[in-house]
Enzyme design. Structure first.
Site, short mmCIF file in Angstrom:
data_model
loop_
_atom_site.label_atom_id
_atom_site.label_comp_id
_atom_site.label_asym_id
_atom_site.label_seq_id
_atom_site.Cartn_x
_atom_site.Cartn_y
_atom_site.Cartn_z
N ASP A 19 0.83 -1.21 0.00
CA ASP A 19 0.00 0.00 0.00
C ASP A 19 0.86 1.26 0.00
O ASP A 19 1.97 1.26 0.56
CB ASP A 19 -0.91 -0.01 1.23
CG ASP A 19 -2.05 0.97 1.12
OD1 ASP A 19 -2.39 1.38 -0.01
OD2 ASP A 19 -2.61 1.34 2.16
N ASN A 67 -10.54 -2.88 -6.38
CA ASN A 67 -9.78 -1.86 -7.10
C ASN A 67 -10.40 -1.46 -8.44
O ASN A 67 -10.01 -0.45 -9.03
CB ASN A 67 -8.33 -2.31 -7.34
CG ASN A 67 -7.48 -2.27 -6.09
OD1 ASN A 67 -6.48 -2.98 -5.98
ND2 ASN A 67 -7.86 -1.43 -5.12
#
Length: 241
Positions: A19, A67
């Site tokens: 991330d 996503n």
């Protein structure tokens, strides 16, 4: 290696939620995809650091089922990056004896990307070094739902009795059925959540949430976290006498 034996050693299987690519780029006044490209380069360094850290299996979270909600520009850019990454790295992985696998729901991915994934798995299938698993269009809940569907189909077809379904049965239907469960899960960028990653497999994993953004996550930090794992007291629900 048994659970008791593994307590004094580093993790055999490390899973990473990579991330912070977008924030890393934004902090530098660059588009988010610039950060994703930087993050892809970092993957190679961490893969290369695995043998020295005693890590046999590395699983990375590249693209989640959630996503797809990002902008079309970012999603298209990521898909292009994945295609280029696989094409660029395939021969390097063979040379470095890295076996590549992919987990996730493949049908939604474009045909060219799926073909490259199949090719990467085929040409590294003989490799006996680090096992690199890339989670692409992956979600933990989605994986469990797909696994349960396949299990139910086997029960309906008479291949499996419902009475024989136990917590040892379901893992044989998961995407990760040939992999050991992760010992250590690392998330970069300062976020302290698991984001639907390896939900079943990580039931007994240790977690490390670090502030470092993924493009800045170094092999040295990786080695430090693996070393810290070896000093943890893992009891699996038991109490030492």
């Amino acid at each position: 290696m048994s659970r008791d034996e593994s307590q004094s050693h580093g993790p055999r299987h490390v899973a990473i939620i990579m991330d912070g690519n977008g924030r890393w780029a934004t902090m530098r006044g660059r588009p988010r995809l610039f950060g994703h490209h930087a993050g892809a380069r970092r993957v190679r360094e961490i893969v290369e650091a695995c043998p020295a850290a005693g890590v046999d299996y590395l699983t990375i979270f590249a693209f989640s089922t959630e996503n797809w909600r990002r902008t079309q520009v970012e999603v298209a850019g990521l898909m292009s990056l994945f295609r280029r990454y696989i094409m660029k790295e395939m021969q390097a992985f063979v040379k470095e004896n890295v076996r590549v696998r992919f987990i996730g729901d493949r049908p939604r991915l474009d045909a060219k990307l799926r073909g490259l994934m199949d090719e990467a798995e085929a040409i590294t299938g003989h490799c006996t070094g680090t096992n690199l698993t890339i989670a692409l269009n992956y979600g933990g809940r989605d994986e469990v739902a797909r696994a349960v569907k396949r299990l139910a189909q086997d029960v309906a077809a008479g291949k499996l009795r419902s009475d024989d379904v136990t917590e040892e049965t379901l893992p044989r239907y998961l995407d990760t059925r040939v992999l050991p469960d992760p010992d250590l899960v690392i998330r970069t960028s300062g976020e302290a959540r698991i984001s639907n990653f390896l939900l079943w497999q990580s039931a007994y994993a240790e977690y490390e949430f670090v502030d470092t953004l993924w493009p800045d996550f170094t092999p040295e930090e990786f080695a430090r976290l693996c070393g810290a794992y070896g000093r943890r007291d893992r009891r699996y629900g038991a109490v030492k006498a």
